[in-house]
Design an enzyme around this catalytic site. Structure first.
Site, PDB file in Angstrom:
ATOM      1  N   ARG A 107       0.392  -0.523  12.209  1.00  0.00           N
ATOM      2  CA  ARG A 107       1.827  -0.425  12.501  1.00  0.00           C
ATOM      3  C   ARG A 107       2.034   0.473  13.713  1.00  0.00           C
ATOM      4  O   ARG A 107       1.103   1.123  14.169  1.00  0.00           O
ATOM      5  CB  ARG A 107       2.613   0.070  11.289  1.00  0.00           C
ATOM      6  CG  ARG A 107       2.266   1.479  10.844  1.00  0.00           C
ATOM      7  CD  ARG A 107       3.155   1.924   9.668  1.00  0.00           C
ATOM      8  NE  ARG A 107       2.688   3.198   9.166  1.00  0.00           N
ATOM      9  CZ  ARG A 107       3.195   3.822   8.113  1.00  0.00           C
ATOM     10  NH1 ARG A 107       4.197   3.305   7.438  1.00  0.00           N
ATOM     11  NH2 ARG A 107       2.728   4.979   7.720  1.00  0.00           N
ATOM     12  N   ASN A 145      11.184   3.661  11.808  1.00  0.00           N
ATOM     13  CA  ASN A 145      10.620   4.454  10.717  1.00  0.00           C
ATOM     14  C   ASN A 145       9.679   5.493  11.302  1.00  0.00           C
ATOM     15  O   ASN A 145       8.752   5.156  12.036  1.00  0.00           O
ATOM     16  CB  ASN A 145       9.827   3.561   9.748  1.00  0.00           C
ATOM     17  CG  ASN A 145       9.384   4.318   8.507  1.00  0.00           C
ATOM     18  OD1 ASN A 145      10.206   4.620   7.648  1.00  0.00           O
ATOM     19  ND2 ASN A 145       8.100   4.637   8.422  1.00  0.00           N
ATOM     20  N   GLU A 146       9.948   6.723  11.015  1.00  0.00           N
ATOM     21  CA  GLU A 146       9.079   7.826  11.451  1.00  0.00           C
ATOM     22  C   GLU A 146       8.587   7.644  12.887  1.00  0.00           C
ATOM     23  O   GLU A 146       7.389   7.465  13.139  1.00  0.00           O
ATOM     24  CB  GLU A 146       7.901   7.997  10.500  1.00  0.00           C
ATOM     25  CG  GLU A 146       8.299   8.534   9.149  1.00  0.00           C
ATOM     26  CD  GLU A 146       7.101   8.890   8.265  1.00  0.00           C
ATOM     27  OE1 GLU A 146       5.984   8.438   8.562  1.00  0.00           O
ATOM     28  OE2 GLU A 146       7.299   9.615   7.282  1.00  0.00           O
ATOM     29  N   GLU A 303      12.097   9.982   2.037  1.00  0.00           N
ATOM     30  CA  GLU A 303      10.858   9.624   1.321  1.00  0.00           C
ATOM     31  C   GLU A 303      10.206  10.875   0.768  1.00  0.00           C
ATOM     32  O   GLU A 303      10.124  11.893   1.461  1.00  0.00           O
ATOM     33  CB  GLU A 303       9.818   9.022   2.276  1.00  0.00           C
ATOM     34  CG  GLU A 303      10.148   7.716   2.921  1.00  0.00           C
ATOM     35  CD  GLU A 303       9.014   7.283   3.873  1.00  0.00           C
ATOM     36  OE1 GLU A 303       7.899   7.815   3.778  1.00  0.00           O
ATOM     37  OE2 GLU A 303       9.283   6.431   4.727  1.00  0.00           O
ATOM     38  N   TRP A 311      -3.645   8.718   1.504  1.00  0.00           N
ATOM     39  CA  TRP A 311      -4.061   9.088   2.850  1.00  0.00           C
ATOM     40  C   TRP A 311      -5.572   9.248   2.908  1.00  0.00           C
ATOM     41  O   TRP A 311      -6.232   9.330   1.872  1.00  0.00           O
ATOM     42  CB  TRP A 311      -3.402  10.420   3.263  1.00  0.00           C
ATOM     43  CG  TRP A 311      -1.919  10.369   3.325  1.00  0.00           C
ATOM     44  CD1 TRP A 311      -1.121   9.254   3.301  1.00  0.00           C
ATOM     45  CD2 TRP A 311      -1.037  11.488   3.387  1.00  0.00           C
ATOM     46  NE1 TRP A 311       0.205   9.616   3.373  1.00  0.00           N
ATOM     47  CE2 TRP A 311       0.285  10.991   3.425  1.00  0.00           C
ATOM     48  CE3 TRP A 311      -1.227  12.866   3.445  1.00  0.00           C
ATOM     49  CZ2 TRP A 311       1.403  11.814   3.501  1.00  0.00           C
ATOM     50  CZ3 TRP A 311      -0.116  13.692   3.520  1.00  0.00           C
ATOM     51  CH2 TRP A 311       1.185  13.166   3.547  1.00  0.00           C
ATOM     52  N   GLU A 352      -1.464   0.565   1.812  1.00  0.00           N
ATOM     53  CA  GLU A 352      -0.959   1.661   0.980  1.00  0.00           C
ATOM     54  C   GLU A 352      -0.819   1.251  -0.484  1.00  0.00           C
ATOM     55  O   GLU A 352       0.049   1.759  -1.192  1.00  0.00           O
ATOM     56  CB  GLU A 352       0.345   2.200   1.564  1.00  0.00           C
ATOM     57  CG  GLU A 352       0.100   2.847   2.920  1.00  0.00           C
ATOM     58  CD  GLU A 352       1.187   3.803   3.361  1.00  0.00           C
ATOM     59  OE1 GLU A 352       0.855   4.954   3.693  1.00  0.00           O
ATOM     60  OE2 GLU A 352       2.367   3.391   3.371  1.00  0.00           O
ATOM     61  N   LYS A 353      -1.726   0.387  -0.919  1.00  0.00           N
ATOM     62  CA  LYS A 353      -1.601  -0.083  -2.302  1.00  0.00           C
ATOM     63  C   LYS A 353      -1.926   1.012  -3.315  1.00  0.00           C
ATOM     64  O   LYS A 353      -1.561   0.910  -4.473  1.00  0.00           O
ATOM     65  CB  LYS A 353      -2.471  -1.313  -2.542  1.00  0.00           C
ATOM     66  CG  LYS A 353      -3.954  -1.111  -2.342  1.00  0.00           C
ATOM     67  CD  LYS A 353      -4.703  -2.420  -2.581  1.00  0.00           C
ATOM     68  CE  LYS A 353      -6.186  -2.286  -2.310  1.00  0.00           C
ATOM     69  NZ  LYS A 353      -6.504  -1.903  -0.930  1.00  0.00           N
ATOM     70  N   HIS A 355      -0.759   4.038  -2.990  1.00  0.00           N
ATOM     71  CA  HIS A 355       0.299   5.053  -2.932  1.00  0.00           C
ATOM     72  C   HIS A 355       1.202   4.899  -4.154  1.00  0.00           C
ATOM     73  O   HIS A 355       1.580   3.790  -4.516  1.00  0.00           O
ATOM     74  CB  HIS A 355       1.120   4.874  -1.646  1.00  0.00           C
ATOM     75  CG  HIS A 355       1.951   6.075  -1.321  1.00  0.00           C
ATOM     76  ND1 HIS A 355       3.081   6.402  -2.024  1.00  0.00           N
ATOM     77  CD2 HIS A 355       1.789   7.037  -0.384  1.00  0.00           C
ATOM     78  CE1 HIS A 355       3.589   7.520  -1.518  1.00  0.00           C
ATOM     79  NE2 HIS A 355       2.823   7.919  -0.527  1.00  0.00           N
TER      80      HIS A 355
HETATM   81  C1  GAL Z   1       5.400   7.700   5.479  1.00  0.00           C
HETATM   82  C2  GAL Z   1       5.880   6.339   5.928  1.00  0.00           C
HETATM   83  C3  GAL Z   1       5.888   5.330   4.798  1.00  0.00           C
HETATM   84  C4  GAL Z   1       4.613   5.413   4.036  1.00  0.00           C
HETATM   85  C5  GAL Z   1       4.478   6.818   3.502  1.00  0.00           C
HETATM   86  C6  GAL Z   1       3.304   7.036   2.583  1.00  0.00           C
HETATM   87  O1  GAL Z   1       4.833   8.416   6.523  1.00  0.00           O
HETATM   88  O2  GAL Z   1       7.164   6.418   6.471  1.00  0.00           O
HETATM   89  O3  GAL Z   1       6.066   4.052   5.349  1.00  0.00           O
HETATM   90  O4  GAL Z   1       3.561   5.077   4.880  1.00  0.00           O
HETATM   91  O5  GAL Z   1       4.366   7.705   4.578  1.00  0.00           O
HETATM   92  O6  GAL Z   1       2.103   7.203   3.227  1.00  0.00           O
END
Ligand code: GAL
Ligand code: ZN
Length: 643
Positions: A107, A145-146, A303, A311, A352-353, A355
């Site tokens: 991304r 986003n970010e 968030e 991560w 990110e499955k 997360h």
């Molecule tokens: C943020 C991001 C989300 C998701 C989240 C968890 O940095 O905006 O899209 O990636 O972290 O890692």
């Protein structure tokens, strides 16, 4: 901001068959969810081929939300350009400092200065805005986003040209730039603008001024992308507020002060760093920062996580029972008017499955779901909190330019990490129960009684004068070592350190003595990492090294006092010094509480207030508000006491 506390998370129905959607909204109702962010990473579905737009699925999603009374933070999907973008316009992909082009498949695969990216991003944003301008579910624009999470700096030729244009608008002439960057050193004098490059990989240290300006330029490039989208959205929907989620306190590549100034409501994301001993204090720093970025206005936690993140670190820790609630209410205590998560439903596939989410893979018969539901019910009962604010008598100065300048690899000590030091001073206040704001060095300091300057290597003339004025008018300041050292171009302020505040502090430093171990002070405290050979030229010496040279000084200046530390005091010593300056400034805790219990007050102008008491310990605790009865907060529990 609405009258209720916003509650929900990122919803990505596009990752699921439509049968799941009905179940999703039913569960949202069950959990008291009133807000979700949608569309964030959906560009390749909205525009599957260049110029071909498909909205059917998003129409149904938005309608479903409206029918169920859930509002949307509708995203412009510009944070993740589709594969066709990089395929058709490889020149718009980002390039790193070594000249490697980065490809699609992840991304934020775009160069922030690419005119092609901007054109395509604005086109898809316009399509989304025009389509949903009157949709009843639309509450807030979630732009991108970010920004800069992965592509904060690009080193391609397009970025090089944009950098030159930025420099031309910031310097009156090439001579002025040469002067600012000190290009007489190492034969770097530029004779044409066209010779200037981004700080690409070089044989050794890059020019500090060039590096610093590149950071500024790169941050500005991202802010410009945001404002371009925002302006377009405002044309189409003048009354719909706009924001983008910052990563305040965690990610320092974007100038949060400048970014936040462009937002209708400040929003930010926060994730616990498992390696930190007390991650909830880092959370408090981020929350205080988010509130301060909006000048104290309520903000939105866009968030955080219900449990583990996903991560690249040795282990991603799951949250213990009760932690989700404590984290959420700590953000609320510090001024958030919305508590949201990444994400609503845990992904089945994709990077990110693993997360955590509000609806875990295991479904609803789970600790996470029960906690999510309970929190929704609790927040629904706290609607009176919405709109209230947090008062702080103390501010900690932080500035991105200073962090960037100090990030240059050639420093007296690379152990002088300014962000960690700001967080350590903030933690000392947290432990003392004293709520504080963060402030920009040039910001308005008039409402504060105490200003802390833990690590501000770079300060502009205006920032330097601002602190002097603050003390002159009766404020108390505590300045940490290696602050006020260079000007806004990272050039040394001569004549004895810290050149910006020698007079204010009544101290002159002639040499830095970085330490390779702790050093004992007369008081019995110790310092580490850093020491200085200083002379008090007017200040009273409150603590010394064995050599008799000053470690802690205090100078009377105007109506106030300016303290200076020439070493990094250990946590105990720092706590004592901070106790001394808070007492001198007349600021104290929101309530009497034992260690590990966080107490913060939110108040309305009409006097209604809520005292949040969050017990992060394993023992029951008694909290005594200044006026009012003592209350017991059970181990791990949170009490919200209205007054
Ligand atoms: C943020 C991001 C989300 C998701 C989240 C968890 O940095 O905006 O899209 O990636 O972290 O890692
Ligand atoms: Zn570029």
């Amino acid at each position: 901001m609405p009258d209720a506390i916003a509650y929900g998370g990122d919803w990505s129905p596009e990752q699921w068959p439509e049968e799941t959607w009905e179940q999703d909204v039913a569960l949202m109702r069950e959990a008291g969810v009133n807000r979700v962010s949608v569309g964030i990473f959906s560009w390749s579905l909205i525009e599957p081929m260049e110029g071909v737009f498909e909205f059917g699925w998003l129409d149904r999603v938005m309608d479903l939300l409206a029918a169920n009374g859930v509002k949307a933070n509708l995203a412009t999907p510009t944070a993740a350009p589709p594969p066709w973008f990089g395929d058709t316009y490889p020149e718009a992909l980002p390039v790193d400092a070594d000249g490697r082009r980065l490809y699609h498949g992840s991304r934020q695969g775009f160069c922030p200065s690419s005119p092609i990216y901007r054109e395509k991003a604005l086109r898809v944003a316009e399509q989304v805005a025009t389509r949903y301008r009157d949709h009843p579910a639309l509450a807030l624009w979630h732009v991108h986003n970010e920004y800069g999470c992965h592509n904060a700096r690009c080193y391609c030729d397009t970025s090089a040209a944009a950098f030159r244009a930025w420099l031309r608008s910031h310097y009156s002439s090439l001579d002025a730039l040469n002067e600012a960057w000190g290009t007489a050193f190492w034969s770097q004098r530029y004779s044409e603008w066209a010779q200037i490059l981004p700080p690409r990989a070089t044989p050794t240290f890059p020019n500090p001024g060039q590096q610093l300006d590149y950071r500024r330029f790169s941050s500005d490039a991202l802010i410009e992308l945001y404002t371009a989208e925002r302006d377009l959205l405002k044309k189409i929907t003048p009354d719909v507020p706009a924001t983008t989620n910052l990563m305040a306190g965690a990610h320092w590549d974007m100038d949060c002060w400048a970014f936040a100034a462009e937002m209708d409501v400040v929003s930010t994301d926060h994730y616990l760093i498992g390696a930190r001993a007390e991650p909830h204090i880092d959370l408090a720093f981020a929350a205080d920062y988010a509130r301060s970025l909006g000048g104290g206005r309520p903000w939105l936690l866009m968030e955080h996580s219900t449990s583990a993140v996903n991560w690249q670190q040795p282990r991603n820790l799951a949250k213990k029972p009760g932690e989700l609630r404590r984290n959420s209410l700590s953000h609320l205590a510090r001024g958030a008017d919305g508590i949201m998560f990444f994400q609503w439903r845990a992904s089945r596939a994709g990077a990110e499955k693993w997360h955590s989410a509000m609806v875990p893979h295991a479904g609803t018969n789970t600790k996470i779901w029960r906690e999510v539901r309970a929190l929704g019910a609790e927040l629904a009962g706290l609607e009176g909190v919405a709109g209230s604010t947090v008062e702080a008598g103390v501010a900690i100065l932080v500035d991105h330019s200073s962090v960037w300048a100090q990030d240059h690899p050639a420093q007296p000590s690379t152990e002088m990490d300014p962000v960690e030091e700001a967080k350590r001073w903030h933690a000392a206040l947290w432990r003392a129960g004293v709520t504080c704001d963060l402030a920009h060095p040039e910001g308005d300091l008039t409402g504060y009684r105490l200003v802390l300057v833990p690590a501000l290597y770079l300060v502009s003339d205006a920032g330097a004068a601002n602190l002097v004025r603050f003390v002159e008018r009766g404020g108390v300041a505590l300045v940490g070592p290696y602050s006020g050292i260079v000007d806004e171009h990272d050039r040394v302020r001569l004549g004895g350190y810290p050149g910006a505040w020698r007079d204010l502090l009544g101290v002159t430093v002639e040499e830095f003595f970085p330490l390779d171990g702790p050093i004992r002070l007369a008081s019995g405290w110790s310092g580490s990492v850093w020491s200085e050979v200083a002379q008090a030229t007017g200040a009273k010496v409150l603590d010394t090294y064995a050599t008799g040279e000053p470690a802690w000084t205090r100078n009377e200046w105007g109506e106030g006092y300016a303290h200076y530390l020439t070493t990094r005091l250990d946590d105990d010593g720092l706590a004592e010094v901070i106790a001394a300056v808070t007492a001198e400034a007349g600021v104290g805790p929101a309530a009497d509480a034992p260690a590990g219990v966080e107490v913060v007050r939110r108040s309305h102008p009409d006097g209604r207030s809520y005292l949040f008491a969050i017990n992060h310990t394993g023992e029951d605790a008694v909290v005594t508000p200044p006026a009012g009865e003592p209350v017991t907060v059970v181990a791990g529990d949170v009490r919200i006491i209205p007054a």
